[in-house]
Design a protein around this motif. Structure first.
Motif, PDB file in Angstrom:
ATOM      1  N   MET A   1       6.753 -28.689 -48.918  1.00  0.00           N
ATOM      2  CA  MET A   1       6.562 -29.469 -50.200  1.00  0.00           C
ATOM      3  C   MET A   1       6.744 -27.903 -51.212  1.00  0.00           C
ATOM      4  SD  MET A   1       3.259 -31.276 -51.645  1.00  0.00           S
ATOM      5  CE  MET A   1       3.513 -32.813 -50.942  1.00  0.00           C
ATOM      6  N   LYS A   2       7.335 -28.255 -52.204  1.00  0.00           N
ATOM      7  CA  LYS A   2       7.610 -27.134 -53.195  1.00  0.00           C
ATOM      8  C   LYS A   2       7.069 -27.808 -54.629  1.00  0.00           C
ATOM      9  CE  LYS A   2      11.374 -24.732 -50.975  1.00  0.00           C
ATOM     10  NZ  LYS A   2      12.571 -24.110 -51.234  1.00  0.00           N
ATOM     11  N   VAL A   3       5.884 -27.420 -55.141  1.00  0.00           N
ATOM     12  CA  VAL A   3       5.465 -27.817 -56.376  1.00  0.00           C
ATOM     13  C   VAL A   3       5.304 -26.842 -57.446  1.00  0.00           C
ATOM     14  CG1 VAL A   3       3.496 -29.213 -57.261  1.00  0.00           C
ATOM     15  CG2 VAL A   3       4.061 -29.657 -55.075  1.00  0.00           C
ATOM     16  N   TYR A   4       5.598 -27.245 -58.562  1.00  0.00           N
ATOM     17  CA  TYR A   4       5.413 -26.597 -59.988  1.00  0.00           C
ATOM     18  C   TYR A   4       4.823 -27.092 -60.911  1.00  0.00           C
ATOM     19  CZ  TYR A   4       9.898 -24.278 -58.154  1.00  0.00           C
ATOM     20  OH  TYR A   4      10.802 -23.737 -57.354  1.00  0.00           O
ATOM     21  N   LEU A   5       3.373 -26.658 -61.199  1.00  0.00           N
ATOM     22  CA  LEU A   5       2.504 -27.168 -62.275  1.00  0.00           C
ATOM     23  C   LEU A   5       3.011 -26.764 -63.420  1.00  0.00           C
ATOM     24  CD1 LEU A   5      -1.127 -27.591 -60.872  1.00  0.00           C
ATOM     25  CD2 LEU A   5       0.587 -29.334 -61.270  1.00  0.00           C
ATOM     26  N   LEU A   6       2.872 -27.638 -64.519  1.00  0.00           N
ATOM     27  CA  LEU A   6       3.505 -27.014 -65.833  1.00  0.00           C
ATOM     28  C   LEU A   6       2.532 -27.663 -66.874  1.00  0.00           C
ATOM     29  CD1 LEU A   6       7.307 -28.175 -65.497  1.00  0.00           C
ATOM     30  CD2 LEU A   6       6.419 -26.013 -64.675  1.00  0.00           C
ATOM     31  N   GLY A   7       2.359 -27.021 -68.151  1.00  0.00           N
ATOM     32  CA  GLY A   7       1.769 -27.491 -69.193  1.00  0.00           C
ATOM     33  C   GLY A   7       1.202 -26.422 -70.062  1.00  0.00           C
ATOM     34  N   PHE A   8       0.791 -27.133 -71.003  1.00  0.00           N
ATOM     35  CA  PHE A   8       0.297 -25.804 -72.092  1.00  0.00           C
ATOM     36  C   PHE A   8      -0.825 -24.755 -71.855  1.00  0.00           C
ATOM     37  CE2 PHE A   8      -1.254 -24.814 -76.598  1.00  0.00           C
ATOM     38  CZ  PHE A   8      -0.056 -23.993 -77.083  1.00  0.00           C
ATOM     39  N   MET A   9      -1.282 -24.010 -72.716  1.00  0.00           N
ATOM     40  CA  MET A   9      -2.435 -23.106 -72.167  1.00  0.00           C
ATOM     41  C   MET A   9      -3.672 -24.188 -72.242  1.00  0.00           C
ATOM     42  SD  MET A   9      -1.847 -19.872 -74.672  1.00  0.00           S
ATOM     43  CE  MET A   9      -1.536 -20.616 -76.164  1.00  0.00           C
ATOM     44  N   GLY A  10      -4.323 -23.985 -71.424  1.00  0.00           N
ATOM     45  CA  GLY A  10      -5.615 -24.983 -71.224  1.00  0.00           C
ATOM     46  C   GLY A  10      -5.313 -26.315 -70.655  1.00  0.00           C
ATOM     47  N   ALA A  11      -4.151 -26.662 -70.199  1.00  0.00           N
ATOM     48  CA  ALA A  11      -4.117 -27.945 -69.574  1.00  0.00           C
ATOM     49  C   ALA A  11      -4.727 -27.971 -68.284  1.00  0.00           C
ATOM     50  CB  ALA A  11      -2.570 -28.067 -69.373  1.00  0.00           C
ATOM     51  N   GLY A  12      -4.996 -27.046 -67.704  1.00  0.00           N
ATOM     52  CA  GLY A  12      -5.588 -27.025 -66.181  1.00  0.00           C
ATOM     53  C   GLY A  12      -4.828 -26.734 -64.997  1.00  0.00           C
ATOM     54  N   LYS A  13      -3.757 -26.134 -65.312  1.00  0.00           N
ATOM     55  CA  LYS A  13      -2.651 -25.541 -64.264  1.00  0.00           C
ATOM     56  C   LYS A  13      -3.334 -24.814 -63.367  1.00  0.00           C
ATOM     57  CE  LYS A  13      -0.022 -23.712 -67.140  1.00  0.00           C
ATOM     58  NZ  LYS A  13      -0.718 -23.787 -68.639  1.00  0.00           N
ATOM     59  N   SER A  14      -4.073 -23.703 -63.644  1.00  0.00           N
ATOM     60  CA  SER A  14      -4.874 -22.705 -62.678  1.00  0.00           C
ATOM     61  C   SER A  14      -5.817 -23.638 -61.842  1.00  0.00           C
ATOM     62  CB  SER A  14      -5.397 -21.566 -63.395  1.00  0.00           C
ATOM     63  OG  SER A  14      -4.317 -20.792 -63.973  1.00  0.00           O
ATOM     64  N   TYR A  15      -6.554 -24.287 -62.563  1.00  0.00           N
ATOM     65  CA  TYR A  15      -7.687 -25.030 -61.770  1.00  0.00           C
ATOM     66  C   TYR A  15      -7.229 -25.850 -60.912  1.00  0.00           C
ATOM     67  CZ  TYR A  15     -11.453 -27.990 -60.746  1.00  0.00           C
ATOM     68  OH  TYR A  15     -12.578 -28.857 -60.201  1.00  0.00           O
ATOM     69  N   TRP A  16      -6.323 -26.978 -61.163  1.00  0.00           N
ATOM     70  CA  TRP A  16      -5.731 -27.824 -60.332  1.00  0.00           C
ATOM     71  C   TRP A  16      -4.807 -27.383 -59.425  1.00  0.00           C
ATOM     72  CZ3 TRP A  16      -8.417 -31.745 -59.535  1.00  0.00           C
ATOM     73  CH2 TRP A  16      -8.996 -32.606 -60.164  1.00  0.00           C
ATOM     74  N   GLY A  17      -3.914 -26.327 -59.678  1.00  0.00           N
ATOM     75  CA  GLY A  17      -3.023 -25.606 -58.748  1.00  0.00           C
ATOM     76  C   GLY A  17      -3.883 -25.131 -57.659  1.00  0.00           C
ATOM     77  N   LYS A  18      -5.001 -24.527 -57.685  1.00  0.00           N
ATOM     78  CA  LYS A  18      -5.889 -23.983 -56.539  1.00  0.00           C
ATOM     79  C   LYS A  18      -6.525 -25.281 -55.603  1.00  0.00           C
ATOM     80  CE  LYS A  18      -7.593 -19.945 -59.015  1.00  0.00           C
ATOM     81  NZ  LYS A  18      -8.313 -19.583 -60.004  1.00  0.00           N
ATOM     82  N   GLN A  19      -6.867 -26.349 -56.670  1.00  0.00           N
ATOM     83  CA  GLN A  19      -7.533 -27.678 -55.593  1.00  0.00           C
ATOM     84  C   GLN A  19      -6.260 -28.133 -55.121  1.00  0.00           C
ATOM     85  OE1 GLN A  19     -10.721 -28.318 -56.151  1.00  0.00           O
ATOM     86  NE2 GLN A  19     -10.947 -26.505 -57.301  1.00  0.00           N
ATOM     87  N   LEU A  20      -5.165 -28.490 -55.583  1.00  0.00           N
ATOM     88  CA  LEU A  20      -4.087 -29.139 -54.670  1.00  0.00           C
ATOM     89  C   LEU A  20      -3.762 -28.380 -53.784  1.00  0.00           C
ATOM     90  CD1 LEU A  20      -2.208 -30.705 -57.806  1.00  0.00           C
ATOM     91  CD2 LEU A  20      -3.510 -31.826 -56.231  1.00  0.00           C
ATOM     92  N   ALA A  21      -3.233 -27.089 -54.088  1.00  0.00           N
ATOM     93  CA  ALA A  21      -2.753 -25.995 -52.847  1.00  0.00           C
ATOM     94  C   ALA A  21      -3.795 -26.331 -51.477  1.00  0.00           C
ATOM     95  CB  ALA A  21      -2.496 -24.611 -53.342  1.00  0.00           C
ATOM     96  N   ASP A  22      -5.135 -26.209 -51.869  1.00  0.00           N
ATOM     97  CA  ASP A  22      -6.241 -26.353 -50.724  1.00  0.00           C
ATOM     98  C   ASP A  22      -6.113 -27.739 -50.084  1.00  0.00           C
ATOM     99  OD1 ASP A  22      -8.252 -25.150 -49.378  1.00  0.00           O
ATOM    100  OD2 ASP A  22      -9.328 -26.563 -50.267  1.00  0.00           O
TER     101      ASP A  22
END
Length: 164
Positions: A1-22
């Motif tokens: 699976m290859k996933v790219y999380l996109l969005g504006f600053m403050g959209a939650g990319k880093s937070y959800w990226g860590k959660q989803l990757a785990d």
């Protein structure tokens, strides 16, 4: 699976990226953190000393290098999809997900961490909403090319599994 999380600053990319990757047991990369590590300087310092063009070139190169792996989740910088034909590249090589919370939610988050973001560090709080509206409007044509769009302020892991 290859996933790219996109969005504006403050959209939650880093937070959800860590959660989803785990959750999905994928290697996780925050593209901004990868750039900071490679350059051995903060993003604000890269912008100040080497310029945005240099930053965008580096961002694009590292995005493509990371994408050679079989499985990953990458939280992209807010501007990543808008430069170097990165949006087309990501759509060709994986699944793109645009996190699109309300403007109010993003502005509230950004007010708390302005000093860590070179594009807004010098803005007054009262000017932040206008800046976000303007910059988001510029980036919308790119974000809207995402394969999946999550427009909500209240998301959970289930939101992703239900939408993918």
């Amino acid at each position: 699976m290859k996933v790219y999380l996109l969005g504006f600053m403050g959209a939650g990319k880093s937070y959800w990226g860590k959660q989803l990757a785990d959750h999905w047991q994928l290697p996780y990369y925050d593209l901004d953190e990868v750039i900071v590590e490679a350059e051995e300087m903060a993003i604000a310092d890269i912008f100040a000393t080497k310029g945005e063009d240099y930053f965008r070139e580096k961002e694009s190169t590292l995005l493509r290098e990371l994408s050679m792996q079989e499985n990953f989740l990458i939280s992209c910088g807010g501007g990543t999809p808008c430069f170097q034909e990165n949006m087309d590249f990501m759509n060709q090589h994986g699944t793109t997900i645009w996190l699109n919370p309300s403007l109010e939610t993003m502005v509230e988050r950004l007010q708390r961490k302005k000093n860590k973001r070179p594009l807004i560090a010098d803005l007054e709080d009262k000017d932040l909403m206008g800046f976000v509206e303007k910059k988001l409007a510029e980036r919308l044509p790119f974000y809207q090319q995402s394969r999946h769009i999550i427009s909500s302020d209240n998301i959970s892991l289930d939101t992703f599994t239900e939408n993918l």
